[in-house]
Write an enzyme that holds these catalytic residues in place. Structure first.
Site, PDB file in Angstrom:
ATOM      1  N   LYS A  32       0.849  -1.198   0.000  1.00  0.00           N
ATOM      2  CA  LYS A  32       0.000   0.000   0.000  1.00  0.00           C
ATOM      3  C   LYS A  32       0.881   1.243   0.000  1.00  0.00           C
ATOM      4  O   LYS A  32       1.762   1.391   0.841  1.00  0.00           O
ATOM      5  CB  LYS A  32      -0.913   0.024   1.224  1.00  0.00           C
ATOM      6  CG  LYS A  32      -1.829   1.255   1.276  1.00  0.00           C
ATOM      7  CD  LYS A  32      -2.806   1.189   2.435  1.00  0.00           C
ATOM      8  CE  LYS A  32      -2.186   1.605   3.744  1.00  0.00           C
ATOM      9  NZ  LYS A  32      -1.904   3.066   3.814  1.00  0.00           N
ATOM     10  N   ASP A  59      -3.446   4.353  -1.989  1.00  0.00           N
ATOM     11  CA  ASP A  59      -4.382   4.772  -0.935  1.00  0.00           C
ATOM     12  C   ASP A  59      -4.385   6.296  -0.811  1.00  0.00           C
ATOM     13  O   ASP A  59      -3.781   6.861   0.094  1.00  0.00           O
ATOM     14  CB  ASP A  59      -3.951   4.106   0.378  1.00  0.00           C
ATOM     15  CG  ASP A  59      -4.838   4.473   1.552  1.00  0.00           C
ATOM     16  OD1 ASP A  59      -5.998   4.843   1.330  1.00  0.00           O
ATOM     17  OD2 ASP A  59      -4.347   4.376   2.699  1.00  0.00           O
ATOM     18  N   LYS A  61      -7.460   8.123  -1.036  1.00  0.00           N
ATOM     19  CA  LYS A  61      -8.728   8.518  -0.403  1.00  0.00           C
ATOM     20  C   LYS A  61      -9.307   9.793  -1.010  1.00  0.00           C
ATOM     21  O   LYS A  61      -9.560  10.782  -0.316  1.00  0.00           O
ATOM     22  CB  LYS A  61      -8.539   8.704   1.109  1.00  0.00           C
ATOM     23  CG  LYS A  61      -8.051   7.478   1.854  1.00  0.00           C
ATOM     24  CD  LYS A  61      -7.973   7.773   3.363  1.00  0.00           C
ATOM     25  CE  LYS A  61      -7.489   6.587   4.155  1.00  0.00           C
ATOM     26  NZ  LYS A  61      -6.043   6.340   3.964  1.00  0.00           N
ATOM     27  N   ASP A  64     -13.847  14.795  -3.235  1.00  0.00           N
ATOM     28  CA  ASP A  64     -13.981  16.124  -3.815  1.00  0.00           C
ATOM     29  C   ASP A  64     -15.257  16.131  -4.646  1.00  0.00           C
ATOM     30  O   ASP A  64     -16.011  15.156  -4.647  1.00  0.00           O
ATOM     31  CB  ASP A  64     -12.748  16.449  -4.671  1.00  0.00           C
ATOM     32  CG  ASP A  64     -12.400  17.942  -4.663  1.00  0.00           C
ATOM     33  OD1 ASP A  64     -13.336  18.750  -4.889  1.00  0.00           O
ATOM     34  OD2 ASP A  64     -11.239  18.288  -4.441  1.00  0.00           O
ATOM     35  N   ILE A  65     -15.483  17.206  -5.383  1.00  0.00           N
ATOM     36  CA  ILE A  65     -16.677  17.246  -6.223  1.00  0.00           C
ATOM     37  C   ILE A  65     -16.534  16.199  -7.330  1.00  0.00           C
ATOM     38  O   ILE A  65     -15.417  15.822  -7.704  1.00  0.00           O
ATOM     39  CB  ILE A  65     -16.906  18.658  -6.804  1.00  0.00           C
ATOM     40  CG1 ILE A  65     -15.748  19.060  -7.726  1.00  0.00           C
ATOM     41  CG2 ILE A  65     -17.101  19.668  -5.680  1.00  0.00           C
ATOM     42  CD1 ILE A  65     -16.016  20.365  -8.462  1.00  0.00           C
ATOM     43  N   THR A 121     -10.509   3.749  10.702  1.00  0.00           N
ATOM     44  CA  THR A 121     -10.406   2.929  11.908  1.00  0.00           C
ATOM     45  C   THR A 121      -9.889   3.719  13.099  1.00  0.00           C
ATOM     46  O   THR A 121      -9.866   3.207  14.216  1.00  0.00           O
ATOM     47  CB  THR A 121      -9.493   1.707  11.665  1.00  0.00           C
ATOM     48  OG1 THR A 121      -8.266   2.134  11.083  1.00  0.00           O
ATOM     49  CG2 THR A 121     -10.176   0.715  10.727  1.00  0.00           C
ATOM     50  N   ARG A 213       2.888  -1.295  10.699  1.00  0.00           N
ATOM     51  CA  ARG A 213       4.002  -1.310  11.643  1.00  0.00           C
ATOM     52  C   ARG A 213       4.360  -2.699  12.156  1.00  0.00           C
ATOM     53  O   ARG A 213       5.522  -2.975  12.450  1.00  0.00           O
ATOM     54  CB  ARG A 213       3.679  -0.368  12.818  1.00  0.00           C
ATOM     55  CG  ARG A 213       3.855   1.088  12.451  1.00  0.00           C
ATOM     56  CD  ARG A 213       3.207   2.022  13.456  1.00  0.00           C
ATOM     57  NE  ARG A 213       1.806   2.276  13.101  1.00  0.00           N
ATOM     58  CZ  ARG A 213       1.118   3.323  13.530  1.00  0.00           C
ATOM     59  NH1 ARG A 213       1.678   4.187  14.338  1.00  0.00           N
ATOM     60  NH2 ARG A 213      -0.127   3.513  13.156  1.00  0.00           N
TER      61      ARG A 213
END
Length: 241
Positions: A32, A59, A61, A64-65, A121, A213
């Protein structure tokens, strides 16, 4: 079959990534690339990882419009990542625009998987209620967002492992559940609130788990990765098929 484990490359730059991925080269591994790393290194990193045969979850995310997301996804499709995402809170029109942009920009026969972020999360029920002013229970909110994502043509959602059974019930077993917040026994949860270990995530029905991690800060990342595979009942040799 590729492993369902996605390693979060939460590193500040290219040098750290290249050092980390060296033991994994030649293995059928998902990674990722998040905002910090992508904004630092840029699209060239995606090309480097693809050349080394990694599967990539980009990733970013997007939220927006619809017009902006459509144009952004059209360009992102050209990077040939294997999975991308948007915030489901952007609404149906925005999610449909994301799929349209991906379809227009895809060079190969199959567009990248597109999934919607339901609730991060790191979001607690108290934060949902007191800060976001969403008074529905967390699970209801997540399932509603998942339904919107499905109806908009997305392939699945990002969610907590704890919410997967209900999402599968509402959206169907083929609708993907990609679950971050995975921690091994004894690991610090850090900023995550709704977490699970790999075995629990599998039992709950996760299709992919995102592990950061616990692997990247391990003394032996490859060994840790393979141990998590074993928890899923995967043997290293079978993932090369």
């Amino acid at each position: 079959m590729r492993s369902p484990i996605i390693i979060a490359l939460d590193f500040p730059g290219k040098k750290e990534v290249e050092s980390f991925i060296e033991p994994f080269e030649g293995q059928p591994v998902w990674v990722k690339v998040g905002m910090e790393l992508f904004y630092e290194v840029g699209p060239d990193l995606i090309s480097i990882l693809k050349e080394k045969q990694f599967k990539i979850f980009l990733d970013l995310k997007l939220h927006d419009i619809p017009t902006t997301v459509h144009k952004a996804m059209k360009r992102i499709a050209g990077l040939e990542a294997d999975m991308v995402n948007v915030h489901a809170a952007g609404g149906t029109a925005m999610m449909k625009a994301a799929i349209e942009g991906l379809n227009e920009g895809t060079r190969n026969e199959k567009r990248p998987l597109c999934i919607g972020v339901t609730q991060l999360t790191s979001t607690s029920s108290q934060m949902l209620r007191d800060e976001l002013l969403i008074h529905e229970p967390m699970q209801n909110t997540v399932c509603h967002y998942a339904s919107l994502a499905r109806d908009s043509g997305l392939d699945g959602v990002v969610c907590s492992p704890l919410e997967v059974p209900q999402i599968k019930k509402v959206c169907g077993s083929a609708f993907l559940a990609v679950t971050p917040g995975i921690r091994l026994a004894g690991d610090d949860k850090n900023d995550q609130k709704r977490t699970a270990d790999p075995a629990a995530a599998q039992q709950l029905g996760s299709d992919f788990i995102v592990v950061g991690r616990s692997i990247t800060q391990s003394l032996d990342p490859l060994k840790t990765y393979l141990n998590i595979e074993k928890e899923w009942g995967l043997q290293h040799e079978t993932t090369n098929s």
